[in-house]
Design a protein around this motif. Structure first.
Motif, PDB file in Angstrom:
ATOM      1  N   GLN A   1       3.765  -3.123   7.187  1.00  0.00           N
ATOM      2  CA  GLN A   1       2.985  -2.731   8.449  1.00  0.00           C
ATOM      3  C   GLN A   1       3.594  -3.393   9.519  1.00  0.00           C
ATOM      4  O   GLN A   1       3.236  -4.808   9.586  1.00  0.00           O
ATOM      5  CB  GLN A   1       1.492  -2.631   8.234  1.00  0.00           C
ATOM      6  N   ALA A   2       3.968  -2.806  10.416  1.00  0.00           N
ATOM      7  CA  ALA A   2       4.662  -3.315  11.521  1.00  0.00           C
ATOM      8  C   ALA A   2       3.677  -3.025  12.424  1.00  0.00           C
ATOM      9  O   ALA A   2       2.690  -2.426  12.624  1.00  0.00           O
ATOM     10  CB  ALA A   2       6.019  -2.672  11.938  1.00  0.00           C
ATOM     11  N   PRO A   3       3.722  -3.997  13.735  1.00  0.00           N
ATOM     12  CA  PRO A   3       2.577  -3.834  14.849  1.00  0.00           C
ATOM     13  C   PRO A   3       2.620  -2.346  15.316  1.00  0.00           C
ATOM     14  O   PRO A   3       3.848  -1.823  15.723  1.00  0.00           O
ATOM     15  CB  PRO A   3       3.016  -4.816  15.848  1.00  0.00           C
ATOM     16  N   GLY A   4       1.301  -1.807  15.514  1.00  0.00           N
ATOM     17  CA  GLY A   4       1.362  -0.501  16.264  1.00  0.00           C
ATOM     18  C   GLY A   4       1.970   0.600  15.322  1.00  0.00           C
ATOM     19  O   GLY A   4       1.936   1.684  15.945  1.00  0.00           O
ATOM     20  N   LYS A   5       2.239   0.517  13.869  1.00  0.00           N
ATOM     21  CA  LYS A   5       2.727   1.615  13.268  1.00  0.00           C
ATOM     22  C   LYS A   5       1.721   1.464  11.845  1.00  0.00           C
ATOM     23  O   LYS A   5       1.028   0.469  11.967  1.00  0.00           O
ATOM     24  CB  LYS A   5       4.176   1.194  12.596  1.00  0.00           C
ATOM     25  N   GLU A   6       1.832   2.688  11.259  1.00  0.00           N
ATOM     26  CA  GLU A   6       0.900   2.956  10.176  1.00  0.00           C
ATOM     27  C   GLU A   6       1.588   2.132   8.815  1.00  0.00           C
ATOM     28  O   GLU A   6       2.929   1.686   8.920  1.00  0.00           O
ATOM     29  CB  GLU A   6       1.066   4.533   9.934  1.00  0.00           C
ATOM     30  N   ARG A   7       0.743   2.094   8.007  1.00  0.00           N
ATOM     31  CA  ARG A   7       1.201   1.315   6.551  1.00  0.00           C
ATOM     32  C   ARG A   7       2.238   2.181   6.078  1.00  0.00           C
ATOM     33  O   ARG A   7       1.896   3.380   5.783  1.00  0.00           O
ATOM     34  CB  ARG A   7      -0.027   0.892   5.741  1.00  0.00           C
ATOM     35  N   GLU A   8       3.272   1.445   5.617  1.00  0.00           N
ATOM     36  CA  GLU A   8       4.566   2.282   4.956  1.00  0.00           C
ATOM     37  C   GLU A   8       4.764   1.862   3.744  1.00  0.00           C
ATOM     38  O   GLU A   8       4.792   0.580   3.097  1.00  0.00           O
ATOM     39  CB  GLU A   8       5.640   2.070   5.803  1.00  0.00           C
ATOM     40  N   PHE A   9       5.156   2.811   2.758  1.00  0.00           N
ATOM     41  CA  PHE A   9       5.278   2.537   1.450  1.00  0.00           C
ATOM     42  C   PHE A   9       6.877   1.954   1.458  1.00  0.00           C
ATOM     43  O   PHE A   9       7.691   2.649   2.314  1.00  0.00           O
ATOM     44  CB  PHE A   9       5.400   3.993   0.706  1.00  0.00           C
ATOM     45  N   VAL A  10       6.770   0.976   0.561  1.00  0.00           N
ATOM     46  CA  VAL A  10       8.065   0.229   0.245  1.00  0.00           C
ATOM     47  C   VAL A  10       8.713   0.586  -1.089  1.00  0.00           C
ATOM     48  O   VAL A  10       9.737   1.331  -1.401  1.00  0.00           O
ATOM     49  CB  VAL A  10       8.006  -1.245   0.582  1.00  0.00           C
ATOM     50  N   ALA A  11       7.829   0.158  -2.179  1.00  0.00           N
ATOM     51  CA  ALA A  11       8.396   0.338  -3.608  1.00  0.00           C
ATOM     52  C   ALA A  11       7.290   0.081  -4.627  1.00  0.00           C
ATOM     53  O   ALA A  11       6.132  -0.384  -4.273  1.00  0.00           O
ATOM     54  CB  ALA A  11       9.521  -1.004  -4.049  1.00  0.00           C
ATOM     55  N   ALA A  12       7.504   0.577  -5.739  1.00  0.00           N
ATOM     56  CA  ALA A  12       6.208   0.819  -6.680  1.00  0.00           C
ATOM     57  C   ALA A  12       6.963   0.759  -8.023  1.00  0.00           C
ATOM     58  O   ALA A  12       7.796   1.244  -8.265  1.00  0.00           O
ATOM     59  CB  ALA A  12       5.315   1.854  -6.560  1.00  0.00           C
ATOM     60  N   ILE A  13       6.185   0.217  -9.051  1.00  0.00           N
ATOM     61  CA  ILE A  13       6.650   0.147 -10.401  1.00  0.00           C
ATOM     62  C   ILE A  13       5.312   0.290 -11.268  1.00  0.00           C
ATOM     63  O   ILE A  13       4.203  -0.342 -11.088  1.00  0.00           O
ATOM     64  CB  ILE A  13       7.218  -1.118 -10.644  1.00  0.00           C
ATOM     65  N   SER A  14       5.688   1.052 -12.013  1.00  0.00           N
ATOM     66  CA  SER A  14       4.368   1.832 -12.987  1.00  0.00           C
ATOM     67  C   SER A  14       4.258   0.666 -14.198  1.00  0.00           C
ATOM     68  O   SER A  14       5.236  -0.188 -14.363  1.00  0.00           O
ATOM     69  CB  SER A  14       4.665   3.081 -13.482  1.00  0.00           C
ATOM     70  N   GLY A  15       3.286   0.846 -14.899  1.00  0.00           N
ATOM     71  CA  GLY A  15       3.135   0.119 -16.161  1.00  0.00           C
ATOM     72  C   GLY A  15       4.225   0.579 -17.320  1.00  0.00           C
ATOM     73  O   GLY A  15       4.360  -0.512 -18.252  1.00  0.00           O
ATOM     74  N   ASN A  16       4.713   1.413 -17.256  1.00  0.00           N
ATOM     75  CA  ASN A  16       6.174   1.816 -18.245  1.00  0.00           C
ATOM     76  C   ASN A  16       7.285   1.667 -17.345  1.00  0.00           C
ATOM     77  O   ASN A  16       8.317   2.234 -17.925  1.00  0.00           O
ATOM     78  CB  ASN A  16       5.758   3.435 -18.841  1.00  0.00           C
ATOM     79  N   ASP A  17       7.362   0.850 -16.482  1.00  0.00           N
ATOM     80  CA  ASP A  17       8.574   0.724 -15.604  1.00  0.00           C
ATOM     81  C   ASP A  17       9.105   1.750 -14.896  1.00  0.00           C
ATOM     82  O   ASP A  17      10.420   1.611 -14.673  1.00  0.00           O
ATOM     83  CB  ASP A  17       9.570  -0.008 -16.496  1.00  0.00           C
ATOM     84  N   MET A  18       8.367   2.884 -14.713  1.00  0.00           N
ATOM     85  CA  MET A  18       9.207   4.038 -13.828  1.00  0.00           C
ATOM     86  C   MET A  18       8.869   3.256 -12.486  1.00  0.00           C
ATOM     87  O   MET A  18       7.936   2.606 -11.947  1.00  0.00           O
ATOM     88  CB  MET A  18       8.019   5.022 -13.832  1.00  0.00           C
ATOM     89  N   ILE A  19      10.068   3.432 -11.613  1.00  0.00           N
ATOM     90  CA  ILE A  19      10.172   2.699 -10.317  1.00  0.00           C
ATOM     91  C   ILE A  19      10.655   3.800  -9.216  1.00  0.00           C
ATOM     92  O   ILE A  19      11.305   4.730  -9.528  1.00  0.00           O
ATOM     93  CB  ILE A  19      11.420   1.605 -10.412  1.00  0.00           C
TER      94      ILE A  19
END
Length: 121
Positions: free
Chosen positions: A38-56
């Motif tokens: 989250q940058a100042p004045g901006k909405e929270r933004e997705f960057v990356a994610a990893i699942s329990g089964n290593d799906m990225i």
């Protein structure tokens, strides 16, 4: 349950940083873990994610530059950030949810406090 993010800092354009998010209070090995920013004045933004089964999954803006990984033994998720750009400047937050990795911040129930990343031009 606590998520402690660390590793942020000031870096020049083209530089690298490695963020860590350590979880305590319970084991999250089967949970999805994610990084948002989250940058100042901006909405929270997705960057990356990893699942329990290593799906990225990655946001298009960071594909090829950022790498998410995890160490279940340490209950920790990492974000390796290379080729950083000024537009990557933000507070980076880690989050955890039960289930698959999603890009919607509203789906995550556990959040860390964030770590500041600043990329100078």
């Amino acid at each position: 349950v606590q998520l402690q993010a660390s590793g942020g800092g000031l870096v020049q354009t083209g530089g690298s940083l490695r963020l860590s998010c350590a979880a305590s209070g319970r084991t999250f090995s089967t949970y999805a873990k994610a990084w948002f920013r989250q940058a100042p004045g901006k909405e929270r933004e997705f960057v990356a994610a990893i699942s329990g089964n290593d799906m990225i999954r990655y946001a298009d803006s960071v594909k090829g530059r950022f790498t998410i990984s995890r160490d279940n033994a340490k209950n920790t998720v990492y974000l390796q950030m290379n080729s950083l750009k000024p537009e990557d400047t933000a507070v980076y937050l880690c989050a955890v949810r039960r289930g698959v990795a999603l890009a919607d911040a509203r789906e995550y129930g556990y959040w860390g406090q964030g770590t500041q990343v600043t990329v100078s031009s």
